[in-house]
Structures are given as C-alpha cells and as structure tokens.
Design an enzyme around this catalytic site. Structure first.
Site, PDB file in Angstrom:
ATOM      1  N   TRP A   1       0.830  -1.219   0.000  1.00  0.00           N
ATOM      2  CA  TRP A   1       0.000   0.000   0.000  1.00  0.00           C
ATOM      3  C   TRP A   1       0.858   1.259   0.000  1.00  0.00           C
ATOM      4  CZ3 TRP A   1      -4.303  -0.500  -2.140  1.00  0.00           C
ATOM      5  CH2 TRP A   1      -5.055  -1.665  -1.999  1.00  0.00           C
TER       6      TRP A   1
ATOM      7  N   ASP B   1      -2.039   6.616   6.182  1.00  0.00           N
ATOM      8  CA  ASP B   1      -3.079   5.773   5.583  1.00  0.00           C
ATOM      9  C   ASP B   1      -3.443   4.711   6.624  1.00  0.00           C
ATOM     10  OD1 ASP B   1      -4.624   3.923   4.302  1.00  0.00           O
ATOM     11  OD2 ASP B   1      -3.191   3.485   2.687  1.00  0.00           O
TER      12      ASP B   1
ATOM     13  N   LYS C   1     -12.788  -1.840   6.023  1.00  0.00           N
ATOM     14  CA  LYS C   1     -12.082  -2.720   6.953  1.00  0.00           C
ATOM     15  C   LYS C   1     -12.624  -2.552   8.373  1.00  0.00           C
ATOM     16  CE  LYS C   1      -8.842  -2.867   3.469  1.00  0.00           C
ATOM     17  NZ  LYS C   1      -7.968  -2.064   2.645  1.00  0.00           N
TER      18      LYS C   1
HETATM   19  C1  LIG Z   1      -7.460  -1.557   1.549  1.00  0.00           C
HETATM   20  C2  LIG Z   1      -6.401  -0.536   1.634  1.00  0.00           C
HETATM   21  C3  LIG Z   1      -6.292   0.504   0.678  1.00  0.00           C
HETATM   22  C4  LIG Z   1      -7.187   0.610  -0.515  1.00  0.00           C
HETATM   23  O1  LIG Z   1      -8.448   1.012  -0.151  1.00  0.00           O
HETATM   24  P1  LIG Z   1      -9.559   1.344  -1.258  1.00  0.00           P
HETATM   25  O2  LIG Z   1     -10.654   1.895  -0.399  1.00  0.00           O
HETATM   26  O3  LIG Z   1      -9.894   0.077  -1.952  1.00  0.00           O
HETATM   27  O4  LIG Z   1      -9.000   2.359  -2.180  1.00  0.00           O
HETATM   28  C5  LIG Z   1      -5.298   1.437   0.861  1.00  0.00           C
HETATM   29  N1  LIG Z   1      -4.453   1.367   1.892  1.00  0.00           N
HETATM   30  C6  LIG Z   1      -4.515   0.389   2.815  1.00  0.00           C
HETATM   31  C7  LIG Z   1      -3.545   0.365   3.953  1.00  0.00           C
HETATM   32  C8  LIG Z   1      -5.496  -0.594   2.707  1.00  0.00           C
HETATM   33  O5  LIG Z   1      -5.565  -1.569   3.631  1.00  0.00           O
END
Ligand SMILES: *Cc1c(COP(=O)(O)O)cnc(C)c1O
Length: 361
Positions: free
Chosen positions: A102, A172, A196
């Site tokens: 990521w 993030d 999540k």
């Molecule tokens: C799942 C995830 C993403 C991507 O998320 P989307 O909502 O599908 O764009 C980005 N960063 C992390 C750390 C993730 O776990």
C-alpha cells in the site's frame, strides 16, 4: 441463518448487531416512513444521521476541535492523489516511507505530482519489518511525510508514531483505524477506506488539521479539494449516504463495547492468541518480528504450499472463510478487525492446531 467467520481483508465482517439494527431500520428509519437510502442528503432526517455519525467518531477517537472530519468517496486510493493535491502547498517534494504494497501504491500516485523522497524502504527484507525512527531519512523541507501504519498485506505494523517535527505527518490508516486509541494530534492527516474497520465500501474518512486546508492549487478538481469538502460539510455533491449511516452505527457499536480502550484490549488478545499458535508450532510461520506484527492482519504460511488447498477446504467446512493469503505473500492471511468476534479467532486457533496434528499422523 448462518453467519460465517469471515477473515477477509476487506470488505470485511461488520458487527452482527449493526447489520441487525440496519435491518430493523431498513424500510422505515425512525418513523420517517423512508429508508435511509431514499432520503435527501439535505433533509433534516439525514442531516441528523450524518452529524451524529461525525460526533460519535469524534467522541470515539477524541478528535481535537481543530480537526475537520470528512466523509468522502473514492476509497483510500483516491487519497493517494488528494494528499499531494492539497498538501504540497507550493513545495516540490514529499517524504514517503515504503513498508509494503500500500505504501508503494501511494508512492506511485504521488510521483505524478511531486518529487518523492523515499525516507526508508524495507523491500530488501521482503517488507517484513518497520524502519526505526533513526533510520528515517527525512527532508526538513518536505511538504509532508506519508506512511502506512499498518500494511494490510504484509501484516506489518508500526509500533511508534514517526516524529516529523514541523512537517505534517500523513497516515493511511485504512486497516488499523479504530483498532485501539491513538493520539490524533500527532497527525496532519489521517485517512482510511471504510471497508475494513469502519463500515461498508464506498466511503473514505479523512481527518485533517484545519491549518492544512485551503492550500490546493486553483486547477485542482473541486471534488479533490479538501477545503471544498470541508466547507460543504462533505456534501459538495451527494455523499455515500447509506455507507455513512452504516459507519455511524459502527461508531455507536464501538461506544457500546467500551470505546477504543476496550477494542484495543480485545484486539490485542485476539492477535496474541493467533500468533501464539504460530510461534508454538514448527508447522506455521510468520516472518515479522514480534513488535512489528499487525493486530489486524495476520499472515502465516504452512511448511509446504501444497498443503494450502487442504487447509482452506477444511477451514471452510468449519465456517472459517477467506483465509487465502495475498498472492504476493502466499500462504494464509487472517484479517481480524474489530467485528471479528473472539470466538472466530478461537475457532481458527482450534482448527490450526487440529490441522497440524493431523499432518503428523
Ligand atoms: C485496503 C487498503 C487501501 C485501498 O483502499 P480502497 O478503499 O480500496 O482504495 C489502501 N491502503 C490500505 C492500507 C489498505 O488496507
């Protein structure tokens, strides 16, 4: 009705109590004669839902008053672009810490808009560790420092918040937000896709310190401008109304569980149970040093990839699903977000012990 223990990395399980509540309110929200899905986002009913959700998130995370909370679309991935659009503020360069899949995606997107200084990179050990503070090569003139506190695929989590001086820290937090208490005041921007630990897909949450608003260049698309989102209460256009409502139900549920302190204690216990089976066996393995192991995403391998299909089939028979690891890591991955009950982890632990025992027969 059967609810399986779903170890998906995302979209992931939601608390059963939340889904039941949504079911009860599905046709007629609070005597309004409407489903939440049918409401005008500017009507008084929906406005009350939206503002309660924000207030509950503020309460749960103890978000200081000088931070705005935005409910946006485009997932965490759109934030990979919105961050540079809004935070470069005339500067040329931003620092990125590369700890996995990521981080890499965030870096690739940022490179379209600025020079990226890689402040640390753990690719040489297969993204199984976290750099220490002294290993970070930070540029004091960077517009911001971006990192991924929990790498969802590698199962690697920072055990500290990087110290960046006056340079805003951007995180993030897609796969770790709400998993335990955090000090929001240490961050310039926190963002997370919802699917999540927050609610259904279709929503991204951004928590931004107010002094970082209003710096996007004039050419920035309106939908990518934090200032426009903030001054319109995240309703510059029609927001993801139902996902926002569901997120609000999850925030209420977290309050009922005892808030983030209680969530953190449960999550730590769940993770420790799972890592204990791995560490106490010569059969299962996880390459991450103990202090950098994720509480939310637990990857593990079997001694021979030929056993994977059997393991997964036997797990599914016991109602333990979506355990297949990400293709870049292989093996298994158990994502155990807030909504995964402790009984789900107990059932997985029992199955892992049984599977290992059956191999040696
Ligand atoms: C799942 C995830 C993403 C991507 O998320 P989307 O909502 O599908 O764009 C980005 N960063 C992390 C750390 C993730 O776990």
């Amino acid at each position: 009705m059967t609810r399986l223990f779903n170890f998906s990395a995302g979209p992931a399980m939601l608390p059963t109590a939340v889904i039941k509540r949504a079911q009860q309110e599905m046709l007629d929200w609070n005597g309004s004669g409407m489903s939440v899905m049918e409401m005008s986002h500017r009507g008084k009913e929906y406005m009350s839902i939206a503002s309660k959700a924000e207030q509950d998130l503020r309460d749960v995370m103890t978000i200081p008053d000088n931070y705005k909370v935005l409910f946006l679309q485009g997932g965490a991935s759109l934030q990979f672009a919105m961050v540079p659009f809004n935070l470069l503020a005339g500067k040329q360069s931003a620092d990125y810490i590369n700890t996995g899949v990521w981080s890499k995606k965030a870096i690739a997107e940022a490179k379209r808009y600025c020079d990226v200084n890689i402040a640390a990179d753990t690719s040489s050990n297969g993204f199984t560790t976290v750099p220490t503070q002294v290993e970070l090569k930070l540029n004091p003139d960077a517009a911001y420092v971006h990192y991924t506190p929990n790498e969802t695929i590698g199962g690697v989590e920072f055990d500290y918040i990087p110290e960046t001086g006056d340079v805003p820290l951007v995180a993030d937090m897609s796969s770790t937000i709400l998993s335990r208490p955090i000090d929001v005041s240490k961050f310039g921007v926190i963002y997370a896709g919802a699917q999540k630990n927050i609610g259904p897909a279709g929503l991204a949450i951004v928590i931004i310190r107010e002094d970082l608003l209003g710096n996007a260049p004039e050419s920035t698309p309106a939908m990518l401008n934090y200032e426009i989102a903030a001054s319109n209460g995240s309703m510059y256009n029609t927001p993801a109304t139902y996902s926002w409502y569901m997120a609000g139900l999850v925030f209420e549920w977290i309050k009922e569980q005892g808030g983030l302190q209680a969530m953190g204690e449960i999550n730590q216990r769940k993770a420790e149970k799972l890592y204990a089976v791995i560490d106490n066996s010569a059969f299962y393995a996880n390459p991450v040093p103990k202090h950098n192991r994720s509480w939310m995403n637990v990857p593990f391998t079997l001694p021979d990839a030929d056993l994977d299909a059997d393991f997964l089939a036997g797990a599914a028979e016991k109602g333990l699903i979506t355990l297949k690891g990400h293709r870049s890591v292989g093996g298994m991955r158990a994502s155990i977000y807030n909504a995964m009950p402790e009984e789900g982890v107990d059932a997985l632990v029992a199955y892992m012990e049984e599977f290992e025992k059956n191999q040696s027969l």
